[in-house]
Write a protein that holds these residues in place. Structure first.
Motif, PDB file in Angstrom:
ATOM      1  N   ASP A 164       0.860  -1.178   0.000  1.00 16.56           N
ATOM      2  CA  ASP A 164       0.000   0.000   0.000  1.00 16.56           C
ATOM      3  C   ASP A 164       0.904   1.238   0.000  1.00 16.56           C
ATOM      4  OD1 ASP A 164      -1.485   2.291   1.059  1.00 16.56           O
ATOM      5  OD2 ASP A 164      -3.095   0.856   1.482  1.00 16.56           O
ATOM      6  N   PRO A 165       0.812   2.107  -1.018  1.00  9.08           N
ATOM      7  CA  PRO A 165       1.736   3.237  -1.086  1.00  9.08           C
ATOM      8  C   PRO A 165       1.508   4.296  -0.022  1.00  9.08           C
ATOM      9  CG  PRO A 165       0.109   3.380  -2.836  1.00  9.08           C
ATOM     10  CD  PRO A 165      -0.096   2.048  -2.181  1.00  9.08           C
ATOM     11  N   GLN A 166       0.391   4.200   0.684  1.00  8.77           N
ATOM     12  CA  GLN A 166       0.139   5.148   1.774  1.00  8.77           C
ATOM     13  C   GLN A 166       0.687   4.646   3.103  1.00  8.77           C
ATOM     14  OE1 GLN A 166      -1.122   8.057   0.832  1.00  8.77           O
ATOM     15  NE2 GLN A 166      -1.369   7.268  -1.240  1.00  8.77           N
ATOM     16  N   THR A 167       0.507   3.358   3.367  1.00  8.60           N
ATOM     17  CA  THR A 167       0.843   2.820   4.692  1.00  8.60           C
ATOM     18  C   THR A 167       2.061   1.900   4.705  1.00  8.60           C
ATOM     19  OG1 THR A 167      -0.549   0.852   4.428  1.00  8.60           O
ATOM     20  CG2 THR A 167      -1.620   2.857   5.245  1.00  8.60           C
ATOM     21  N   GLY A 168       2.446   1.378   3.538  1.00  4.72           N
ATOM     22  CA  GLY A 168       3.530   0.409   3.490  1.00  4.72           C
ATOM     23  C   GLY A 168       3.087  -1.014   3.793  1.00  4.72           C
ATOM     24  N   GLU A 169       1.778  -1.203   4.061  1.00  2.00           N
ATOM     25  CA  GLU A 169       1.271  -2.551   4.357  1.00  2.00           C
ATOM     26  C   GLU A 169       1.491  -3.481   3.161  1.00  2.00           C
ATOM     27  OE1 GLU A 169      -3.004  -4.854   5.124  1.00  2.00           O
ATOM     28  OE2 GLU A 169      -2.915  -2.665   4.921  1.00  2.00           O
ATOM     29  N   VAL A 170       1.940  -4.708   3.439  1.00  2.00           N
ATOM     30  CA  VAL A 170       2.158  -5.689   2.381  1.00  2.00           C
ATOM     31  C   VAL A 170       0.811  -6.291   1.985  1.00  2.00           C
ATOM     32  CG1 VAL A 170       3.344  -7.799   1.700  1.00  2.00           C
ATOM     33  CG2 VAL A 170       4.458  -6.200   3.269  1.00  2.00           C
ATOM     34  N   LEU A 171       0.465  -6.170   0.702  1.00  2.00           N
ATOM     35  CA  LEU A 171      -0.821  -6.646   0.200  1.00  2.00           C
ATOM     36  C   LEU A 171      -0.706  -7.974  -0.530  1.00  2.00           C
ATOM     37  CD1 LEU A 171      -2.063  -3.242  -1.241  1.00  2.00           C
ATOM     38  CD2 LEU A 171      -2.560  -4.214   1.019  1.00  2.00           C
ATOM     39  N   GLU A 172       0.441  -8.204  -1.154  1.00  2.00           N
ATOM     40  CA  GLU A 172       0.652  -9.417  -1.943  1.00  2.00           C
ATOM     41  C   GLU A 172       2.138  -9.714  -1.980  1.00  2.00           C
ATOM     42  OE1 GLU A 172      -0.725 -11.241  -6.311  1.00  2.00           O
ATOM     43  OE2 GLU A 172      -1.177  -9.171  -5.768  1.00  2.00           O
ATOM     44  N   ARG A 173       2.464 -11.000  -2.021  1.00  2.00           N
ATOM     45  CA  ARG A 173       3.872 -11.394  -1.964  1.00  2.00           C
ATOM     46  C   ARG A 173       4.128 -12.576  -2.886  1.00  2.00           C
ATOM     47  NH1 ARG A 173       6.771 -13.128   3.749  1.00  2.00           N
ATOM     48  NH2 ARG A 173       8.363 -14.493   2.846  1.00  2.00           N
ATOM     49  N   LEU A 174       5.166 -12.441  -3.715  1.00  2.00           N
ATOM     50  CA  LEU A 174       5.619 -13.523  -4.591  1.00  2.00           C
ATOM     51  C   LEU A 174       6.963 -14.006  -4.073  1.00  2.00           C
ATOM     52  CD1 LEU A 174       4.960 -11.803  -8.057  1.00  2.00           C
ATOM     53  CD2 LEU A 174       3.361 -13.196  -6.716  1.00  2.00           C
ATOM     54  N   ASP A 175       7.000 -15.206  -3.518  1.00  2.00           N
ATOM     55  CA  ASP A 175       8.236 -15.744  -2.955  1.00  2.00           C
ATOM     56  C   ASP A 175       9.104 -16.330  -4.058  1.00  2.00           C
ATOM     57  OD1 ASP A 175       7.584 -15.162  -0.268  1.00  2.00           O
ATOM     58  OD2 ASP A 175       6.341 -16.962  -0.149  1.00  2.00           O
ATOM     59  N   MET A 176      10.361 -15.881  -4.127  1.00  3.85           N
ATOM     60  CA  MET A 176      11.281 -16.409  -5.119  1.00  3.85           C
ATOM     61  C   MET A 176      11.756 -17.797  -4.703  1.00  3.85           C
ATOM     62  SD  MET A 176      11.554 -14.217  -7.576  1.00  3.85           S
ATOM     63  CE  MET A 176      13.093 -14.623  -8.434  1.00  3.85           C
ATOM     64  N   PRO A 177      11.987 -18.694  -5.671  1.00  3.35           N
ATOM     65  CA  PRO A 177      12.557 -20.008  -5.329  1.00  3.35           C
ATOM     66  C   PRO A 177      13.922 -19.847  -4.668  1.00  3.35           C
ATOM     67  CG  PRO A 177      11.739 -19.962  -7.595  1.00  3.35           C
ATOM     68  CD  PRO A 177      11.712 -18.553  -7.107  1.00  3.35           C
ATOM     69  N   ALA A 178      14.313 -20.848  -3.894  1.00  4.25           N
ATOM     70  CA  ALA A 178      15.591 -20.814  -3.176  1.00  4.25           C
ATOM     71  C   ALA A 178      16.739 -20.547  -4.139  1.00  4.25           C
ATOM     72  CB  ALA A 178      15.816 -22.127  -2.442  1.00  4.25           C
ATOM     73  N   GLY A 179      17.650 -19.687  -3.729  1.00  3.52           N
ATOM     74  CA  GLY A 179      18.826 -19.398  -4.526  1.00  3.52           C
ATOM     75  C   GLY A 179      18.624 -18.382  -5.622  1.00  3.52           C
ATOM     76  N   ARG A 180      17.420 -17.805  -5.711  1.00  5.02           N
ATOM     77  CA  ARG A 180      17.148 -16.816  -6.750  1.00  5.02           C
ATOM     78  C   ARG A 180      16.675 -15.523  -6.091  1.00  5.02           C
ATOM     79  NH1 ARG A 180      16.172 -21.807  -8.971  1.00  5.02           N
ATOM     80  NH2 ARG A 180      16.723 -22.085 -11.184  1.00  5.02           N
ATOM     81  N   GLY A 181      17.614 -14.611  -5.920  1.00  5.18           N
ATOM     82  CA  GLY A 181      17.307 -13.347  -5.264  1.00  5.18           C
ATOM     83  C   GLY A 181      16.963 -12.259  -6.265  1.00  5.18           C
TER      84      GLY A 181
END
Length: 224
Positions: A164-181
């Motif tokens: 959220d660009p107002q609060t910084g709250e995380v709305l959605e998350r895509l976890d990268m596979p291990a070893g891929r930053g």
């Protein structure tokens, strides 16, 4: 918060002479990626680099529709992509602790890595207009369809998150596979994010999830 595993669509590289990939941006045709002492233009369809600009390129990269912007240590350079010439510089808000870079609605958005912040700044002066707090280390930053996304990378854990660009709250998350930053981040305006891969020397395309709800409050796309 919606949480899924990132779907990697394609990997590019590693590239000759590029030990690190930092910032990435997209000009509508090419993916530009920063490799320390060069900015490189990648054709995302063929996977070939088509040109390079010799310029200090230590962190985030952005494109405003006409110019490239590139973090170099404690400043942000404005670059003419046709000639490769640095047209001007402004101070970076993190004083050398800066990471991602994005363009939206006439301003630059700068990730502050260990400061866990995103600053909106004036592209002419570098003045900070506002600051969004994050609860994770910030790497790449991008705006797309009214949504603000940023990368994180701490140890072996890395993800791409919509906040959220107002609060910084995380709305959605895509976890990268291990070893891929994720070191840099840019949306292509369609269904892809391009991600810098840090010391892997790679650029990765991952799928941007479709939104079924209204875009988040805030500002526009990462380029115009």
């Amino acid at each position: 918060m919606k949480r899924t595993t990132a779907e990697i669509l394609r990997e590019y590289g590693p590239f000759p002479g590029a030990d690190q990939v930092h910032g990435v941006t997209f000009d509508g045709h090419h993916v530009w990626f920063a490799t320390g002492d060069k900015l490189n233009a990648l054709d995302p369809e063929s996977g070939q680099t088509v040109r390079s600009i010799d310029v200090a390129a230590h962190a985030g990269t952005a494109f405003d529709g006409q110019h490239l912007f590139q973090i170099a240590e404690d400043c942000i350079q404005k670059i003419d992509p046709k000639t490769g010439r640095v047209l001007s510089t402004i101070p970076a808000p993190g004083h050398g602790g800066d990471s991602g870079l994005a363009w939206a609605e006439g301003t630059l958005w700068v990730g502050q890595h260990r400061g866990r912040k995103i600053h909106q700044i004036d592209p002419e002066t570098g003045a900070i207009l506002r600051t969004i707090e994050s609860n994770r280390v910030v790497t790449g930053v991008t705006w797309v369809d009214g949504d603000l996304w940023h990368g994180t990378w701490e140890g072996d854990d890395s993800d791409v998150r919509r906040i959220d660009p107002q609060t910084g709250e995380v709305l959605e998350r895509l976890d990268m596979p291990a070893g891929r930053g994720v070191s840099g981040l840019e949306a292509d305006g369609g269904d892809r994010f391009f991600c810098g891969g840090g010391a892997s020397g790679k650029v990765r395309a991952i799928r941007r999830p479709k939104r079924t709800s209204q875009p988040g409050r805030g500002t526009g796309a990462s380029r115009s």
